[in-house]
Write a protein that holds these residues in place. Structure first.
Motif, PDB file in Angstrom:
ATOM      1  N   PHE A 124      40.515 114.538  50.092  1.00  0.00           N
ATOM      2  CA  PHE A 124      41.439 115.664  50.170  1.00  0.00           C
ATOM      3  C   PHE A 124      42.435 115.645  48.998  1.00  0.00           C
ATOM      4  N   LYS A 125      42.140 114.808  47.994  1.00  0.00           N
ATOM      5  CA  LYS A 125      42.951 114.718  46.773  1.00  0.00           C
ATOM      6  C   LYS A 125      44.365 114.205  47.038  1.00  0.00           C
ATOM      7  N   CYS A 126      44.514 113.346  48.040  1.00  0.00           N
ATOM      8  CA  CYS A 126      45.789 112.682  48.310  1.00  0.00           C
ATOM      9  C   CYS A 126      45.802 111.342  47.583  1.00  0.00           C
ATOM     10  N   ILE A 175      51.185  95.661  53.768  1.00  0.00           N
ATOM     11  CA  ILE A 175      52.099  96.515  54.519  1.00  0.00           C
ATOM     12  C   ILE A 175      51.944  97.938  54.010  1.00  0.00           C
ATOM     13  N   VAL A 176      52.244  98.903  54.865  1.00  0.00           N
ATOM     14  CA  VAL A 176      52.206 100.312  54.486  1.00  0.00           C
ATOM     15  C   VAL A 176      53.629 100.836  54.341  1.00  0.00           C
ATOM     16  N   ILE A 177      53.892 101.557  53.260  1.00  0.00           N
ATOM     17  CA  ILE A 177      55.160 102.254  53.066  1.00  0.00           C
ATOM     18  C   ILE A 177      54.848 103.739  52.960  1.00  0.00           C
ATOM     19  N   ASN A 178      55.332 104.518  53.910  1.00  0.00           N
ATOM     20  CA  ASN A 178      55.093 105.956  53.898  1.00  0.00           C
ATOM     21  C   ASN A 178      56.179 106.677  53.130  1.00  0.00           C
ATOM     22  N   SER A 179      55.781 107.503  52.165  1.00  0.00           N
ATOM     23  CA  SER A 179      56.766 108.268  51.392  1.00  0.00           C
ATOM     24  C   SER A 179      57.420 109.339  52.242  1.00  0.00           C
ATOM     25  N   HIS A 180      56.718 109.817  53.281  1.00  0.00           N
ATOM     26  CA  HIS A 180      57.261 110.747  54.276  1.00  0.00           C
ATOM     27  C   HIS A 180      56.248 110.884  55.405  1.00  0.00           C
ATOM     28  N   GLY A 181      56.546 111.742  56.390  1.00  0.00           N
ATOM     29  CA  GLY A 181      55.768 111.738  57.625  1.00  0.00           C
ATOM     30  C   GLY A 181      54.658 112.740  57.746  1.00  0.00           C
ATOM     31  N   HIS A 182      54.270 113.412  56.678  1.00  0.00           N
ATOM     32  CA  HIS A 182      53.231 114.431  56.769  1.00  0.00           C
ATOM     33  C   HIS A 182      51.851 113.829  56.997  1.00  0.00           C
ATOM     34  N   LEU A 183      50.985 114.607  57.653  1.00  0.00           N
ATOM     35  CA  LEU A 183      49.682 114.082  58.084  1.00  0.00           C
ATOM     36  C   LEU A 183      48.812 113.609  56.932  1.00  0.00           C
ATOM     37  N   ASP A 184      48.972 114.176  55.730  1.00  0.00           N
ATOM     38  CA  ASP A 184      48.148 113.740  54.604  1.00  0.00           C
ATOM     39  C   ASP A 184      48.707 112.502  53.918  1.00  0.00           C
ATOM     40  N   HIS A 185      49.743 111.908  54.503  1.00  0.00           N
ATOM     41  CA  HIS A 185      50.315 110.673  53.973  1.00  0.00           C
ATOM     42  C   HIS A 185      50.353 109.542  55.005  1.00  0.00           C
ATOM     43  N   VAL A 186      50.110 109.881  56.276  1.00  0.00           N
ATOM     44  CA  VAL A 186      50.216 108.872  57.345  1.00  0.00           C
ATOM     45  C   VAL A 186      48.936 108.743  58.171  1.00  0.00           C
ATOM     46  N   GLY A 187      47.873 109.478  57.793  1.00  0.00           N
ATOM     47  CA  GLY A 187      46.692 109.554  58.643  1.00  0.00           C
ATOM     48  C   GLY A 187      45.963 108.240  58.840  1.00  0.00           C
ATOM     49  N   GLU A 189      59.388 104.234  33.654  1.00  0.00           N
ATOM     50  CA  GLU A 189      58.742 104.854  32.500  1.00  0.00           C
ATOM     51  C   GLU A 189      57.692 105.873  32.895  1.00  0.00           C
ATOM     52  N   ARG A 190      57.172 105.747  34.118  1.00  0.00           N
ATOM     53  CA  ARG A 190      56.111 106.641  34.588  1.00  0.00           C
ATOM     54  C   ARG A 190      56.385 107.027  36.036  1.00  0.00           C
ATOM     55  N   ILE A 191      56.004 108.251  36.390  1.00  0.00           N
ATOM     56  CA  ILE A 191      56.125 108.739  37.764  1.00  0.00           C
ATOM     57  C   ILE A 191      54.712 108.952  38.311  1.00  0.00           C
ATOM     58  N   TRP A 192      54.434 108.327  39.446  1.00  0.00           N
ATOM     59  CA  TRP A 192      53.113 108.433  40.075  1.00  0.00           C
ATOM     60  C   TRP A 192      53.263 109.235  41.366  1.00  0.00           C
ATOM     61  N   PRO A 193      52.795 110.484  41.384  1.00  0.00           N
ATOM     62  CA  PRO A 193      53.014 111.390  42.523  1.00  0.00           C
ATOM     63  C   PRO A 193      51.945 111.269  43.601  1.00  0.00           C
ATOM     64  N   GLY A 194      52.160 111.986  44.698  1.00  0.00           N
ATOM     65  CA  GLY A 194      51.225 111.964  45.817  1.00  0.00           C
ATOM     66  C   GLY A 194      50.077 112.934  45.659  1.00  0.00           C
ATOM     67  N   HIS A 195      50.178 113.873  44.706  1.00  0.00           N
ATOM     68  CA  HIS A 195      49.133 114.872  44.500  1.00  0.00           C
ATOM     69  C   HIS A 195      49.099 115.292  43.032  1.00  0.00           C
TER      70      HIS A 195
END
Length: 267
Positions: A20-22, A58-70, A207-213
């Protein structure tokens, strides 16, 4: 079927992308590893991670949306901001997941059968987590992660600073293309602006930003574009382009490479 693609960033860091490109990120230290987000929850994430590291994860969730916590339930230890508790509850609800995932299947043209959709909807069940705090330090063993709260996309959104390697893992706070602030649980445009300005103050730390999508990695100039975009919205909130989506209605303001979707009543 393999639902995951892996790209190695350095000797002890990997980007994992689901179908799903996450984007998820595995960071390995001397003592343990951290997995930032767990995607939609398609099968095989734990096996994928275990093939990359033998350290406890360990898991660190950036936020609670289903495409990040599934995929959270595939791991024993999970961390998230308490401000996203109610978001997590909604986004782990089976019927909610089923409706949302059905839309994602159409968006990405994925040929899941109805029974596979049902299994995926049930896979992302609610599991307990440890609460995070702003400024919290998590040591992986000669690798230090700092939690930076960045309210906006959700009220409990965070970025994770990988101090020694100068990487910022931004979840959905900083992405190419744009950010959604028009969701019912999104923070205000003003709150998001404060979050972006906080990251700007810290930009010498990464130096770099690594996003969720979307595109990766990103340069820090994205922060300038988001800051200017938010300021323009606050000055002329009614001037944005009207939008109507399956996630809700609102307005969209474009600036450079990015956009902000927002609700004029949530400034």
């Amino acid at each position: 079927m393999n639902f995951y693609n892996v790209m190695q960033i350095d000797e002890h860091t990997w980007r994992i992308e689901d179908c799903f490109k996450c984007h998820m990120y595995l960071l390995e230290g001397d003592d343990k590893a951290a997995l930032i987000d767990t995607g939609i929850g398609v099968p095989g994430l734990r096996e994928c991670v275990d093939n990359l590291t033998k350290k406890p994860v360990i898991v660190i969730n950036s936020h609670g949306h289903l495409d990040h916590v599934g995929g959270n339930c595939q791991f024993e230890s999970r961390y998230m901001m308490e401000e996203d508790q109610y978001v997590l509850e909604e986004h782990t609800n089976v019927e909610f997941r089923k409706e949302m995932i059905r839309g994602f299947l159409q968006e990405f043209n994925l040929p899941f059968k109805e029974n596979e959709l049902n299994e995926l909807a049930c896979a992302g069940q609610m599991v307990p987590y440890f609460p995070l705090k702003n400024g919290q330090i998590i040591s992986l063993g000669k690798r230090t992660l700092e939690i930076i709260t960045t309210s906006g996309h959700t009220k409990g959104s965070i970025c994770i600073l990988d101090q020694e390697r100068k990487n910022l893992f931004s979840g959905d706070t900083v992405c190419d293309q744009g950010i959604l602030l028009f969701l019912p649980h999104s923070a205000s445009v003003s709150n998001f602006l404060q979050s972006i300005q906080l990251l700007k103050e810290r930009k010498n730390s990464f130096e770099r930003i690594w996003p969720g999508h979307h595109k990766f990695p990103l340069d820090s100039d994205y922060l300038e574009e988001y800051e200017e975009c938010a300021k323009q919205i606050l000055e002329m909130p009614q001037a944005g382009e009207n939008i109507s989506t399956n996630l809700g209605n609102g307005k969209m303001w474009f600036n450079g490479r990015i956009s902000i979707a927002y609700r004029p009543e949530n400034l």
